[in-house]
Structure formats: C-alpha cells, structure tokens
Design an enzyme around this catalytic site. Structure first.
Site, mmCIF file in Angstrom:
data_model
loop_
_atom_site.group_PDB
_atom_site.id
_atom_site.type_symbol
_atom_site.label_atom_id
_atom_site.label_comp_id
_atom_site.label_asym_id
_atom_site.label_seq_id
_atom_site.Cartn_x
_atom_site.Cartn_y
_atom_site.Cartn_z
ATOM 1 N N ASP A 132 0.846 -1.200 0.000
ATOM 2 C CA ASP A 132 0.000 0.000 0.000
ATOM 3 C C ASP A 132 0.875 1.243 0.000
ATOM 4 O O ASP A 132 2.004 1.218 0.491
ATOM 5 C CB ASP A 132 -0.848 0.068 1.282
ATOM 6 C CG ASP A 132 -1.977 -0.939 1.302
ATOM 7 O OD1 ASP A 132 -2.186 -1.642 0.307
ATOM 8 O OD2 ASP A 132 -2.658 -1.004 2.347
ATOM 9 N N ARG A 182 -0.685 -0.542 -8.708
ATOM 10 C CA ARG A 182 -2.097 -0.249 -8.423
ATOM 11 C C ARG A 182 -2.246 1.271 -8.441
ATOM 12 O O ARG A 182 -1.626 1.954 -7.631
ATOM 13 C CB ARG A 182 -2.451 -0.789 -7.032
ATOM 14 C CG ARG A 182 -3.799 -0.331 -6.516
ATOM 15 C CD ARG A 182 -3.876 -0.402 -4.990
ATOM 16 N NE ARG A 182 -3.731 -1.743 -4.486
ATOM 17 C CZ ARG A 182 -3.448 -2.000 -3.189
ATOM 18 N NH1 ARG A 182 -3.287 -1.030 -2.314
ATOM 19 N NH2 ARG A 182 -3.331 -3.238 -2.781
HETATM 20 C C1 LIG Z 1 -8.269 -1.740 -4.225
HETATM 21 C C2 LIG Z 1 -7.969 -0.395 -3.628
HETATM 22 C C3 LIG Z 1 -6.767 -0.195 -2.960
HETATM 23 C C4 LIG Z 1 -6.471 1.063 -2.417
HETATM 24 N N1 LIG Z 1 -5.230 1.276 -1.866
HETATM 25 C C5 LIG Z 1 -4.879 2.529 -1.502
HETATM 26 C C6 LIG Z 1 -3.539 2.828 -1.078
HETATM 27 O O1 LIG Z 1 -2.664 1.961 -1.020
HETATM 28 N N2 LIG Z 1 -3.256 4.115 -0.733
HETATM 29 C C7 LIG Z 1 -4.190 5.128 -0.811
HETATM 30 O O2 LIG Z 1 -3.863 6.291 -0.528
HETATM 31 N N3 LIG Z 1 -5.462 4.858 -1.183
HETATM 32 C C8 LIG Z 1 -5.828 3.610 -1.523
HETATM 33 N N4 LIG Z 1 -7.113 3.357 -1.951
HETATM 34 C C9 LIG Z 1 -8.159 4.407 -1.769
HETATM 35 C C10 LIG Z 1 -8.161 5.415 -2.907
HETATM 36 O O3 LIG Z 1 -7.021 6.225 -2.853
HETATM 37 C C11 LIG Z 1 -9.404 6.328 -2.854
HETATM 38 O O4 LIG Z 1 -9.389 7.047 -1.656
HETATM 39 C C12 LIG Z 1 -10.727 5.588 -2.946
HETATM 40 O O5 LIG Z 1 -10.666 4.512 -3.830
HETATM 41 C C13 LIG Z 1 -11.841 6.557 -3.424
HETATM 42 O O6 LIG Z 1 -11.534 7.047 -4.691
HETATM 43 P P1 LIG Z 1 -12.219 6.504 -6.034
HETATM 44 O O7 LIG Z 1 -11.150 6.218 -7.008
HETATM 45 O O8 LIG Z 1 -13.117 5.392 -5.747
HETATM 46 O O9 LIG Z 1 -12.982 7.764 -6.656
HETATM 47 P P2 LIG Z 1 -13.935 8.870 -6.056
HETATM 48 O O10 LIG Z 1 -14.002 9.916 -7.113
HETATM 49 O O11 LIG Z 1 -13.533 9.259 -4.677
HETATM 50 O O12 LIG Z 1 -15.312 8.111 -5.963
HETATM 51 C C14 LIG Z 1 -16.059 7.754 -7.114
HETATM 52 C C15 LIG Z 1 -17.407 7.262 -6.650
HETATM 53 O O13 LIG Z 1 -17.239 6.023 -5.954
HETATM 54 C C16 LIG Z 1 -18.097 5.956 -4.850
HETATM 55 N N5 LIG Z 1 -17.278 5.906 -3.616
HETATM 56 C C17 LIG Z 1 -15.965 6.188 -3.498
HETATM 57 N N6 LIG Z 1 -15.548 6.012 -2.231
HETATM 58 C C18 LIG Z 1 -16.653 5.638 -1.545
HETATM 59 C C19 LIG Z 1 -16.889 5.321 -0.189
HETATM 60 N N7 LIG Z 1 -15.914 5.341 0.719
HETATM 61 N N8 LIG Z 1 -18.150 4.970 0.174
HETATM 62 C C20 LIG Z 1 -19.143 4.927 -0.725
HETATM 63 N N9 LIG Z 1 -18.977 5.213 -2.022
HETATM 64 C C21 LIG Z 1 -17.755 5.564 -2.429
HETATM 65 C C22 LIG Z 1 -18.961 7.204 -4.889
HETATM 66 O O14 LIG Z 1 -20.130 6.923 -5.631
HETATM 67 C C23 LIG Z 1 -18.111 8.188 -5.638
HETATM 68 O O15 LIG Z 1 -18.856 9.182 -6.285
HETATM 69 C C24 LIG Z 1 -7.431 2.117 -2.513
HETATM 70 C C25 LIG Z 1 -8.628 1.914 -3.197
HETATM 71 C C26 LIG Z 1 -8.898 0.694 -3.759
HETATM 72 C C27 LIG Z 1 -10.192 0.507 -4.520
#
Ligand SMILES: Cc1cc2nc3c(=O)[nH]c(=O)nc-3n(C[C@H](O)[C@H](O)[C@H](O)COP(=O)(O)OP(=O)(O)OC[C@H]3O[C@@H](n4cnc5c(N)ncnc54)[C@H](O)[C@@H]3O)c2cc1C
Length: 309
Positions: A132, A182
């Site tokens: 991560d 990732r």
């Molecule tokens: C497999 C995976 C591994 C990850 N690993 C890391 C990491 O190592 N380091 C790091 O900094 N971050 C990590 N993240 C988190 C990432 O950085 C984002 O904070 C998170 O994925 C929200 O961003 P998004 O790309 O979904 O887009 P966004 O634009 O934030 O969300 C798009 C849409 O998805 C839905 N959504 C998003 N989040 C949520 C929520 N919490 N609850 C409900 N609906 C939601 C909503 O409908 C939103 O409009 C990871 C995420 C995933 C999926």
C-alpha cells in the site's frame, strides 16, 4: 477539498476521537458496511462468498504506525499464516500490507526483513504481495522497498496515488522494471504543494497514468496494472481505451474495496471484467474508516441513520 472531508481526514489521526468512536455501538455498526468482521476468518468467508461471482480478492489487516518491534513481528507472522490459509482454502486472494505495519517507522532493516519473509512465502506459494502507499512522507521509502523486492520476485506490486504531482515521474521510473502497479486516487490529507487540490485534476491524472501503463512499451514481463477505483465513468473510459487499443487481458485488473459499489462490482464481474475486491479486517479500523467516510461525505448520512437505529 470540502471542509467536511478535511475535518474527517484530520479526525482520522486523532487518538482521543479514535478511543471514543471505537467504543461507540452505532459507529461499530456502521463500520460493518465496509468490513465483514475484525477477524481473518470473517475476511476469508467474505472472499469465499465472492468467488462464485467470479470476483477475486486481496486481504489486508488494518493497522499502521506501530509502537514496538514486537507488533511488527506479530503482523508479519499473521500475514505468513494468511498466505498459508489462502493456499489451503483454494482461494485466489492476494495480501496487501502497509510498510509501517511491518516496522518502517521503527527500523527500516527490520521492515525490509519482514517484507522479504512475506514475498518469499508468497513466491513459493504462487501468491502475490501488494504494498500500500501511505501518506506522502513515506513515498520515497516505499518505492525503495518496492524496487528492492521487485529485484527478487515479480510477485510484488505497489500502489501509487494519482493525486500526487510526483507520481507521473515515479510511474516512468518503474516502467522499465516490469512493475505491478495499483493506481489509486489517494486517501490522505495532503498539502497543495504535493497533491492536486482539485478532483478534476486528480481524475485527469488518473486516466493519464493508467493509459501510460497500458501502452505497449510498458508491457514487460511482470507488469500488471490495477485500476483501483469506484469511479465508474472513469473505469468505463479506461475499459473503452483498453478495448480500442486491444490491450491484452493479462495486462490489467479492476480493483475495488469491499462494500463499495457492490451492484457495480457484480455487474463488472458479470461482464467478464477481471475484478479484485480488497477486503479489510482487524481491530484497528478507525483511521481507515474515517478515510472511507471522507471519500464520500454522503456516507455520513448512513452513519447518522445507523445512530437512530
Ligand atoms: C483496491 C484499492 C486499494 C487502495 N489502496 C490505496 C492505497 O494503497 N493508498 C491510498 O492512498 N489509497 C488507496 N485506496 C483508496 C483510494 O485512494 C481512494 O481514496 C478511494 O478509492 C476513493 O476514490 P475513487 O477512485 O473510488 O474515486 P472517487 O471519485 O472518490 O469516488 C467515485 C465514486 O465512488 C463511490 N465511492 C468512493 N468512495 C466511496 C466510499 N468510501 N463509500 C461509498 N462510495 C464511495 C462514490 O459513488 C463516488 O462518487 C485504494 C482503493 C482501492 C479501490
């Protein structure tokens, strides 16, 4: 960045709030939406339930910034056991670790040794370890850990954050290695001199980074892109790009978090897209949970509804 999002991210590192929230019944109930339980057995059961839908998984034990080397040893032993249990269960489930969980803040050499133990076991079992990415002060050290590990095996990947200005350069430096990367948007509270403050810029950079990693010259042995987002329009744009540019299916997987966009997860897997769901478990869930709330402040209404039963 909205004030509520800033407040939630600032609250995520507040020990006083953590102490109170984790003992509050309605908060514990609302966490269940994103986490099948606190134990590895809960996570393995959830992974087994996703398997018939064609969804593979990544398991991660919540916890960060340890206080003693004993804890780092416990976490490492825990993940070694998880790798063995995944093998015995026949599940296709990777593991994902945070360098601070393996002792990075305490003793870098210890962290390297712990990571070596995990990648050696994963390599022997044909499994995979994801590293991560934590907040920006850790990026250089995390990249160094990754490069060191990648020299030993291709069964290791790293998360990179699209909100950081530096990530484009980091991606470019990793392409020649045949890296498993990732791409995420980024979950921490970062200042505007290191991260794009506007969501539109983060989204544009996300698309740019992914298309760079899908380019033919990035397709070295060991290369793999995890498109880790719940942003369906963005994921669909990337799927269209993949289709138009005839990117081989082995070059990428989509990835999402357990409990988020469940309907879309089933749809994507049903359409034959390779989807991996990251399942979190463990007792130290407060900072992680606050970051999930911050990602979608509308989740606060869900917490309020849970409060009133
Ligand atoms: C497999 C995976 C591994 C990850 N690993 C890391 C990491 O190592 N380091 C790091 O900094 N971050 C990590 N993240 C988190 C990432 O950085 C984002 O904070 C998170 O994925 C929200 O961003 P998004 O790309 O979904 O887009 P966004 O634009 O934030 O969300 C798009 C849409 O998805 C839905 N959504 C998003 N989040 C949520 C929520 N919490 N609850 C409900 N609906 C939601 C909503 O409908 C939103 O409009 C990871 C995420 C995933 C999926």
């Amino acid at each position: 960045m909205s004030l509520l999002r800033k407040a939630l991210l600032a609250g995520s590192t507040n020990p006083w709030l953590r102490e109170r929230a984790t003992n509050t019944a309605f908060v514990r109930r609302s966490v269940a939406r994103f986490m099948p339980g606190e134990q590895i057995d809960d996570a393995l059961r959830a992974a087994a339930a996703l398997k018939p839908q064609g969804i593979t998984t990544i398991l991660t034990k919540l916890g960060e910034n340890l206080t003693g080397v004993d804890e780092a040893e416990q976490v490492t032993r825990h993940y070694l056991d998880v790798l063995d249990r995944v093998e015995a269960s026949g599940l296709d489930a990777h593991i994902s670790i945070k360098p601070t969980q393996l002792g990075l803040d305490l003793d870098r050499a210890l962290c390297e040794r712990n990571l070596d133990r995990l990648i050696e076991r994963a390599d022997a079992l044909g499994n995979f370890v994801w590293i991560d990415m934590e907040s920006s002060p850790y990026v250089d050290r995390t990249l160094e850990l990754y490069r060191r590990s990648r020299a030993k095996t291709a069964r290791v990947g790293i998360a990179l954050q699209a909100y950081l200005y530096r990530t484009e350069k980091d991606v470019e430096s990793l392409v020649p290695l045949g890296a498993a990367i990732r791409i995420v948007k980024g979950a921490y509270l970062e200042p505007s001199d290191v991260a794009f403050p506007k969501k539109a810029d983060v989204d544009a950079n996300y698309f740019k980074l992914c298309t760079r990693l899908l380019a033919p010259d990035a397709g070295k042995p060991g290369a793999l892109l995890h498109i880790a987002t719940h942003d369906i329009p963005l994921a669909d744009r990337l799927a269209a790009y993949i289709h138009d540019h005839r990117v081989p299916a082995s070059a990428y997987e989509f990835a999402m978090l357990y409990g988020i966009q469940r309907g879309q997860q089933v749809r994507l897997a049903g359409e034959g897209r390779r989807l991996r769901v990251l399942i979190s478990y463990g007792e130290y869930w407060f900072p992680w949970y606050m970051r999930r709330l911050a990602e979608r402040p509308a989740n606060m209404w869900f917490v309020v509804r849970t409060m009133f039963g």
